[in-house]
Design a protein around this motif. Sequence first.
Motif, PDB file in Angstrom:
ATOM      1  N   SER A 205       0.788  -1.233   0.000  1.00  0.00           N
ATOM      2  CA  SER A 205       0.000   0.000   0.000  1.00  0.00           C
ATOM      3  C   SER A 205       0.822   1.286   0.000  1.00  0.00           C
ATOM      4  N   SER A 206       1.821   1.393   0.843  1.00  0.00           N
ATOM      5  CA  SER A 206       2.610   2.629   0.856  1.00  0.00           C
ATOM      6  C   SER A 206       4.087   2.300   0.712  1.00  0.00           C
ATOM      7  N   PRO A 207       4.473   1.806  -0.473  1.00  0.00           N
ATOM      8  CA  PRO A 207       5.854   1.350  -0.620  1.00  0.00           C
ATOM      9  C   PRO A 207       6.831   2.511  -0.773  1.00  0.00           C
ATOM     10  N   ARG A 208       8.075   2.240  -0.492  1.00  0.00           N
ATOM     11  CA  ARG A 208       9.123   3.209  -0.782  1.00  0.00           C
ATOM     12  C   ARG A 208       9.902   2.686  -1.979  1.00  0.00           C
ATOM     13  N   THR A 251      19.299  -5.044   6.681  1.00  0.00           N
ATOM     14  CA  THR A 251      18.475  -5.007   5.463  1.00  0.00           C
ATOM     15  C   THR A 251      19.247  -4.338   4.330  1.00  0.00           C
ATOM     16  N   ARG A 252      19.947  -3.246   4.673  1.00  0.00           N
ATOM     17  CA  ARG A 252      20.744  -2.540   3.658  1.00  0.00           C
ATOM     18  C   ARG A 252      21.779  -3.481   3.037  1.00  0.00           C
ATOM     19  N   THR A 281       6.320  -1.877   6.485  1.00  0.00           N
ATOM     20  CA  THR A 281       5.579  -2.589   7.531  1.00  0.00           C
ATOM     21  C   THR A 281       6.107  -4.011   7.714  1.00  0.00           C
ATOM     22  N   ARG A 282       6.631  -4.605   6.657  1.00  0.00           N
ATOM     23  CA  ARG A 282       7.166  -5.973   6.745  1.00  0.00           C
ATOM     24  C   ARG A 282       8.691  -6.007   6.783  1.00  0.00           C
ATOM     25  N   ASN A 283       9.306  -4.831   6.555  1.00  0.00           N
ATOM     26  CA  ASN A 283      10.763  -4.753   6.411  1.00  0.00           C
ATOM     27  C   ASN A 283      11.264  -5.712   5.334  1.00  0.00           C
ATOM     28  N   GLU A 284      10.577  -5.663   4.174  1.00  0.00           N
ATOM     29  CA  GLU A 284      10.962  -6.541   3.066  1.00  0.00           C
ATOM     30  C   GLU A 284      11.150  -5.717   1.798  1.00  0.00           C
ATOM     31  N   PHE A 285      12.086  -6.138   0.963  1.00  0.00           N
ATOM     32  CA  PHE A 285      12.280  -5.454  -0.319  1.00  0.00           C
ATOM     33  C   PHE A 285      12.071  -6.432  -1.465  1.00  0.00           C
TER      34      PHE A 285
END
Lengths: 458, 77
Positions: A205-208, A251-252, A281-285
């Motif tokens: 929904s609100s991705p970066r 994550t980086r 929200t999920r800390n996923e890329f």
Amino acid sequence: MAIQRLFIANRGEIAVRIIRAARELGIRTIQAYSEADADMLAVRLADEAVCIGPAPARDSYLDVGKVVAAAKAAGADGVHPGYGFLAESSAFARAVRDAGMTFVGPSAVTIDRMGDKVAARQAAEAAGVPVVPGSKGRVETVDEAVEIADQVGYPIMIKASAGGGGRGIRIAENSEDLRKLAPMAQAEALAAFGDGGFYLERAISSPRHIEVQIVGDGTRAVHFYERECSLQRRRQKVWEEAGATCLDEETRQDLCRSAVSLAEAVNYCGAGTLEYLYDPTRNEFYFIEMNTRIQVEHPVTEMVTGFDLVKEMILVCGGAPLSVTQDQVVKSGHAIEVRLNAEDPFMQFLPFPGKVGKLSLPEGEGIRFDHFMYEGYQIPPFYDSLVGKLIVHGKDRADAIARISAALEDLEIEGLKTTAPLHKALAKDRDVASDAFHTQWLEPWLEAGNLTRAQTGG
Amino acid sequence: MSQVLSPLPGTFYKKPSPDAAPYKSKGDQVAVGDTIGLVEVMKTFIEVKSDASGTFREYLADDSCPVMAGQPIAGLE
């Protein structure tokens, strides 16, 4: 073989940028220009210049035959495509190589492979890079769709296999929704595209928008960390940062390593960018696509790494091995770039191709301004509205925002309307300061009148 | 007799899309605010509207060709 005579098949600020890089490498530059661009800065700076056709881009910068013939006639041994125009045309890359010149970019095969969304997704999956969760290919029945959606999670997007550009997309919030919408989507796709096939993809929904800069030499690839580019209007980036402070260190590292894996898996040569959606929200890329060229926003990466990406891409495409190993790429501080377009932000961003009057440019440590203006220059109306990029480097994100704000106050371009007022307002915005935005943030912010309010001080 | 002028510099188009018919043909009635053509300026398409009414006579600028701001693109009578 190392390039000696570089033909620049582009215009504007990136042509200027390429000339500067080539000059530092001792390479002679030949600038292509259209009839409307005879007095542009890159023509004045280059060692030689060649007119390649009339003003319309399709008759000049986009004409593969004319560009290749002009480069060949000028005795060039290398061609730099910049960004836009023919930069991601495999036909152009092939024609340049068939004419016996070096293309400063990856092979035509790689451009085709990474430029095709399905092929790029398959290459990513094969390299172990996460993609947006969804069905593996086409879904034929509604029961199958519900089964997959239970695994992937809701909300979920139903996309027509034959669709594109946002057409034929529906979002289901739950299985009941999906049972209702999937048959409708099937019928609609059949009517619109003659193919009722669809596939499913998780709706974020609100991705970066986060992307990773890589450079490869055909064997080895290194990354130059990530950029955050979520501030977009009409899918055009307006403000870009290096790095993405919303990511934790683990994550980086995972993100950047995944980009290197994919680049090495396709034997990538040149500079490239892997674009990802990040779900905070999920800390996923999730990998979405690769741009097989230098990008507009490459300077922010250069600011934080102190590394010249344009020089490196010229060298590796000329056959040199990468000049650095991964552990030699060190990042410091935070950088921000704002795009200055010749548009009036108070008039629905109406283009404003004026004549450049007095130019006052910000100067100082940590400030860079990439542009192609000079006093008295008439901006042609035929091409992109980007006239310059203001870039600052700060010790951290807050410092970089303070610096961009100050630098914008020192910037004055008489004779043009530019998007500078938008950036001044963004630099003072609370959500921007707290890094609380995503790809769907800027347009509602503009519609809500925030820019006009910032202007009137209300 | 009056003329419709291009409000901006750019590339002029008589038609809404390459395969479509021109916005106006000789003898068409033109009302104030009618779209006469398009000007592409910096990748943005701007509709050129007539600020006069009358009968369409002819286009004064060629399709897909550069125009200057203020250049006549059509004549009405």
